[in-house]
Each structure stands twice: as structure tokens, then as C-alpha cells.
Scaffold this active site. Structure first.
Site, PDB file in Angstrom:
ATOM      1  N   ARG A   1     -71.679-115.523 -55.079  1.00 32.31           N
ATOM      2  CA  ARG A   1     -70.247-115.790 -55.278  1.00 32.31           C
ATOM      3  C   ARG A   1     -69.712-115.063 -56.507  1.00 32.31           C
ATOM      4  O   ARG A   1     -68.544-114.701 -56.583  1.00 32.31           O
ATOM      5  CB  ARG A   1     -69.960-117.296 -55.369  1.00 32.31           C
ATOM      6  CG  ARG A   1     -68.475-117.579 -55.579  1.00 32.31           C
ATOM      7  CD  ARG A   1     -68.035-119.019 -55.346  1.00 32.31           C
ATOM      8  NE  ARG A   1     -69.029-119.993 -55.692  1.00 32.31           N
ATOM      9  CZ  ARG A   1     -69.390-120.314 -56.942  1.00 32.31           C
ATOM     10  NH1 ARG A   1     -68.819-119.740 -57.971  1.00 32.31           N
ATOM     11  NH2 ARG A   1     -70.316-121.228 -57.136  1.00 32.31           N
TER      12      ARG A   1
ATOM     13  N   TYR B   1     -44.447-109.795 -46.885  1.00 36.89           N
ATOM     14  CA  TYR B   1     -45.247-110.353 -45.783  1.00 36.89           C
ATOM     15  C   TYR B   1     -45.074-111.882 -45.791  1.00 36.89           C
ATOM     16  O   TYR B   1     -45.105-112.503 -46.861  1.00 36.89           O
ATOM     17  CB  TYR B   1     -46.694-109.948 -46.060  1.00 36.89           C
ATOM     18  CG  TYR B   1     -47.714-110.399 -45.076  1.00 36.89           C
ATOM     19  CD1 TYR B   1     -47.825-109.805 -43.830  1.00 36.89           C
ATOM     20  CD2 TYR B   1     -48.618-111.408 -45.408  1.00 36.89           C
ATOM     21  CE1 TYR B   1     -48.797-110.215 -42.932  1.00 36.89           C
ATOM     22  CE2 TYR B   1     -49.593-111.815 -44.525  1.00 36.89           C
ATOM     23  CZ  TYR B   1     -49.680-111.215 -43.283  1.00 36.89           C
ATOM     24  OH  TYR B   1     -50.647-111.620 -42.407  1.00 36.89           O
TER      25      TYR B   1
ATOM     26  N   ASP C   1     -48.111-104.802 -53.601  1.00 34.95           N
ATOM     27  CA  ASP C   1     -48.880-104.888 -52.353  1.00 34.95           C
ATOM     28  C   ASP C   1     -48.717-103.539 -51.662  1.00 34.95           C
ATOM     29  O   ASP C   1     -47.636-103.193 -51.189  1.00 34.95           O
ATOM     30  CB  ASP C   1     -48.336-106.036 -51.499  1.00 34.95           C
ATOM     31  CG  ASP C   1     -49.049-106.165 -50.148  1.00 34.95           C
ATOM     32  OD1 ASP C   1     -49.644-105.178 -49.677  1.00 34.95           O
ATOM     33  OD2 ASP C   1     -48.973-107.262 -49.548  1.00 34.95           O
TER      34      ASP C   1
ATOM     35  N   LYS D   1     -56.565-104.059 -43.029  1.00 36.61           N
ATOM     36  CA  LYS D   1     -55.706-103.127 -42.296  1.00 36.61           C
ATOM     37  C   LYS D   1     -56.303-101.722 -42.353  1.00 36.61           C
ATOM     38  O   LYS D   1     -57.449-101.536 -42.020  1.00 36.61           O
ATOM     39  CB  LYS D   1     -54.279-103.210 -42.858  1.00 36.61           C
ATOM     40  CG  LYS D   1     -53.769-104.652 -43.051  1.00 36.61           C
ATOM     41  CD  LYS D   1     -53.576-105.420 -41.765  1.00 36.61           C
ATOM     42  CE  LYS D   1     -53.357-106.916 -41.966  1.00 36.61           C
ATOM     43  NZ  LYS D   1     -52.299-107.278 -42.894  1.00 36.61           N
TER      44      LYS D   1
HETATM   45  C1  LIG Z   1     -51.967-108.429 -43.636  1.00 34.63           C
HETATM   46  C2  LIG Z   1     -51.185-108.372 -44.884  1.00 34.63           C
HETATM   47  C3  LIG Z   1     -51.445-109.231 -45.963  1.00 34.63           C
HETATM   48  C4  LIG Z   1     -52.506-110.299 -45.909  1.00 34.63           C
HETATM   49  O1  LIG Z   1     -53.779-109.754 -45.781  1.00 34.63           O
HETATM   50  P1  LIG Z   1     -54.968-110.534 -44.997  1.00 34.63           P
HETATM   51  O2  LIG Z   1     -56.104-109.591 -45.130  1.00 34.63           O
HETATM   52  O3  LIG Z   1     -54.501-110.761 -43.599  1.00 34.63           O
HETATM   53  O4  LIG Z   1     -55.173-111.822 -45.731  1.00 34.63           O
HETATM   54  C5  LIG Z   1     -50.688-109.093 -47.117  1.00 34.63           C
HETATM   55  N1  LIG Z   1     -49.714-108.165 -47.197  1.00 34.63           N
HETATM   56  C6  LIG Z   1     -49.430-107.330 -46.182  1.00 34.63           C
HETATM   57  C7  LIG Z   1     -48.338-106.331 -46.334  1.00 34.63           C
HETATM   58  C8  LIG Z   1     -50.146-107.411 -44.993  1.00 34.63           C
HETATM   59  O5  LIG Z   1     -49.849-106.587 -43.975  1.00 34.63           O
END
Ligand SMILES: *Cc1c(COP(=O)(O)O)cnc(C)c1O
Length: 392
Positions: free
Chosen positions: A56, A109, A181, A206
Site C-alpha cells: 500500500r 467531469y 485534469d 483513458k
Molecule cells: C474518466 C475521467 C475521470 C475519472 O477517472 P477514473 O479513472 O474513471 O476514476 C476524471 N476526469 C476526466 C476528464 C475523465 O474523463
């Protein structure tokens, strides 16, 4: 008498007799490591010497992935988390305390917006959602208690672009940090830390991993905002699994190639769509007609991402006809896969908004969002044209 299986089976494993080094990295699923002495154990646990004790707190596959990601973002430090949301929670909990205030983009998001409003408020952290593409709104919302400003490099689904250098200056003038982000851009299109941001986050789920088989997050940043990150990650338990990290590291091996191909394909699709009479509007920052094209061209150095959003004039029915006819494009409400996929914001990511709220963002029943993949551009163009041919 030979030892009993009762004693052999649970025996600590021996290391394999390696003389040469494997080119591909091994997977280290171990949750715990053997310490040589009490002194070494206490030094390792205190973080005084590098090394692994408990997974962890860190494991080789996580560290290898984090180091590669830190390089990609030219960051001093990087942490890998069990999801993108965990990376955002890690950012908030490592930087902020009860009584602090955040400014958040009102187009984040959906889950991020909930984290930075409802969930943050439960922890006594207040927030103001504003349109962060409008710098005057950000300046107006800054208070002496503002500690963090949170934006996305490219927003979902209309693909507005944040002016990261200008936002960083606004935040820094008030002693706040800027968290970006960068999921819709990836470090191939944009490196926010180089533009002045303090922290950058990616949903590695992604395009970073890119193979639709891992859920992970990344938080990377400058040394002066990192003091609490390692402890918060371990104490709140935001850690990733080794096998996921290994898969994502493999995905990163082709990141630059994949993003380049997908970005080229996306521009071709956007140009094709904008030349059609049966498409009402196309949103792609690489098109000269996009409201943020000049900023995007300056900030991204010629790449504009792999996401393309367009609206059909016939509303939800037309979108459904398109989706049914575009048999080569799976309807998957995510992004950054190898193949081209599509999503329908009205029924997925933005279903919680009222029709009027969606309309203000530019989202209608006929709005379709493409995550353009790495197929040949001819294949992608034909797949989209096939969908358009099915709209009555
Ligand atoms: C998918 C996404 C998230 C969250 O990520 P996860 O891996 O699904 O927890 C945050 N911001 C954006 C822009 C996203 O597309």
C-alpha cells in the site's frame, strides 16, 4: 523424513536464479517484503531509505509507472492511484483543510464536480463552480481562503480549452495552487506543469493506458506541493494494484504513437463533418471556427486531441439513427480506447442536468461525442459516414 507439504507450501519463496536481466519488467504482486534487520525495517517504514516494505505504501510496478509518468509531465514527483477519481481526491486531501475554499470549473467531469462540491463540503471545504474559461469569473471568485483552482485542459463534451498559464498566474497571485485534469489532452498534447500548473492529474484509465483494461489515476506535481501527498495516499488507501500498473506501463510504451495517430484521425473527421450540410455543428479545437482555436494552437503546439463532438439537427432520434447505422463505432461512454468509440452526452455523462442546462452548454439530443481511435483515417472516415448515411 522429507518436510511435510504442510510446511513446504507456506514456505517463503526463493528468488529465481536470474543472471541476465529481462527486457520487459517483471510483475511484483508481493504485498510485503522481507527485512534484514530491525534497523532496516524502521528506516524503510520511516521513508529514510528507499525500498519496499508494504505494497500500500509502494511497490516496484507502481514506482516504475510513476517514474515514467513524471518524466512525461516533466514533474518532480508522481503518484499512481487506483482510479482517476482517487488521484483527484488525493490532490484535494493533500492540499486542503477544513475552512479552505476552491474554485472549480463548472464543466468538470460529473464525478469530479461532485467530489469538489458535495463531498468537499462534507469535509468543511467550500467551493465555487464557475466558467473557468472566462478568466474574469475566476478572478471574481478568488477569496483570501482560496487554496486551489481546478480545471480541465479540454472540457467534456464541447472541448473548450483552459488558458493554463493565465489561470496559474491568477491562482498564484492569491497564493492558491492550480490543479489541471489533463485526461482529454494527455501529456503528448499538453504538459500543464510546463505552463505553470502546480499539479496535473490524468485518468490513466483513458488514453494513457489506452487498451480499455485498466482503471488507474495519476497525480504529478512540483516538489513544493508534494509534502503531504505520500502520507495521504497511504493513509487514505488510494494505492494501485501491481498488475494494473504493469499493464498501464505497457500501454505507455505506445502512447506517443497512439496519440499522434488518433489526433491526426480526429482532425480528418472534424474537417469532414464540418463540410457536411446534414451536420448542424462540429466542435473540435483544431478547427479555425472553434471559439478556443487560437489559444489551443498556441498552447498545444499543433495537436488538438482525439475527441470530436458534433450535433445532428434531428435531435435524439437522429443521434439514435446515427448510432444504429455506425456499426463500426461502439457506443461506449468512456474515451481513449484503441478503436473509435462514441458517446451520447444527453443520455450518459450529462443525463443529470435539465434540458435547459444542457442547452446552455451546447448539448442537445442530436449531440454525439466521438473518441477517435488509431485505425486508418480512411476507416474512421467511412465509419462516421456510414452513421450519417443512416440518419433519415
Ligand atoms: C474518466 C475521467 C475521470 C475519472 O477517472 P477514473 O479513472 O474513471 O476514476 C476524471 N476526469 C476526466 C476528464 C475523465 O474523463
Amino acid at each position: 523424513m522429507p518436510p511435510s507439504p504442510d510446511d513446504l507450501c507456506p514456505k517463503p519463496e526463493r528468488q529465481p536464479p536470474l543472471v541476465t536481466r529481462p527486457l520487459a519488467s517483471p510483475i511484483f504482486p508481493a504485498t510485503v517484503y522481507q527485512c534484514d534487520s530491525t534497523q532496516q525495517a524502521s528506516q524503510l517504514l520511516a521513508g529514510e531509505t528507499p525500498g519496499f516494505v508494504y505494497s500500500r505504501d509502494g511497490h516496484p510496478n507502481g514506482v516504475m509507472l510513476a517514474e515514467r509518468c513524471a518524466e512525461l509531465h516533466a514533474a518532480d514527483h508522481a503518484a499512481i492511484t487506483g482510479s482517476g477519481m482517487a488521484a483527484l481526491a488525493l490532490a484535494m486531501l493533500s492540499q486542503l483543510e477544513q475552512g479552505d475554499h476552491m474554485i472549480v470549473s463548472n464543466q468538470l467531469y460529473g464525478r469530479s464536480l461532485l467530489l469538489f462540491t458535495a463531498e468537499a463540503n462534507r469535509c468543511g471545504i467550500s467551493s465555487s463552480p464557475v466558467d473557468t474559461c472566462d478568466l474574469a469569473q475566476v478572478a471574481g471568485a478568488l477569496t483570501p481562503k482560496t487554496r486551489m483552482v481546478i480545471v480541465e485542459t479540454i472540457t467534456n463534451p464541447m472541448l473548450h480549452v483552459s488558458d493554463i498559464a493565465a489561470l496559474a498566474k491568477l491562482a498564484h497571485d492569491k497564493g492558491a495552487v492550480l490543479l489541471v485534469d489533463n485526461t482529454f489532452a494527455s501529456p503528448i498534447v499538453c504538459r500543464p506543469l510546463q505552463l505553470g500548473a502546480d499539479l496535473v492529474m490524468e485518468s490513466v484509465t483513458k488514453i494513457m493506458n489506452g487498451h480499455s483494461d485498466v482503471c488507474l489515476g495519476l497525480l504529478a506535481g512540483r516538489a513544493d506541493v508534494w509534502q503531504r501527498v505520500t502520507d495521504v495516499q497511504s493513509i487514505w488507501g488510494f494505492s494501485p494494484g501491481p498488475i494494473d500498473c504493469w499493464l498501464a506501463a505497457r500501454g505507455l510504451g505506445t502512447l506517443a504513437l497512439r496519440v499522434d495517430r488518433a489526433v491526426d484521425n480526429a482532425l480528418a473527421v472534424a474537417e469532414m463533418l464540418s463540410g457536411r450540410d446534414d451536420v448542424q455543428s462540429v466542435s473540435y479545437p483544431g478547427l479555425a471556427g472553434h471559439s478556443d482555436h487560437t489559444l489551443a494552437a498556441r498552447q498545444f503546439g499543433g495537436r488538438f486531441g482525439n475527441m470530436v463532438t458534433f450535433t445532428l439537427p434531428g435531435g435524439t432520434a437522429a443521434a439514435e439513427q446515427f448510432m444504429a447505422a455506425a456499426t463500426a463505432i461502439p457506443f461506449c461512454p468512456s474515451l481513449g480506447e484503441l478503436c473509435t468509440t462514441l458517446s451520447h452526452p444527453e443520455s450518459t455523462s450529462h443525463r443529470g442536468l435539465t434540458e435547459q442546462q444542457r442547452g446552455e452548454l451546447g448539448i442537445f439530443g442530436g449531440t454525439v461525442r466521438l473518441s477517435v481511435g488509431i485505425e486508418s483515417s480512411q476507416h474512421v472516415l467511412e465509419a462516421v459516414q456510414q452513421g450519417l448515411a443512416g440518419v433519415a
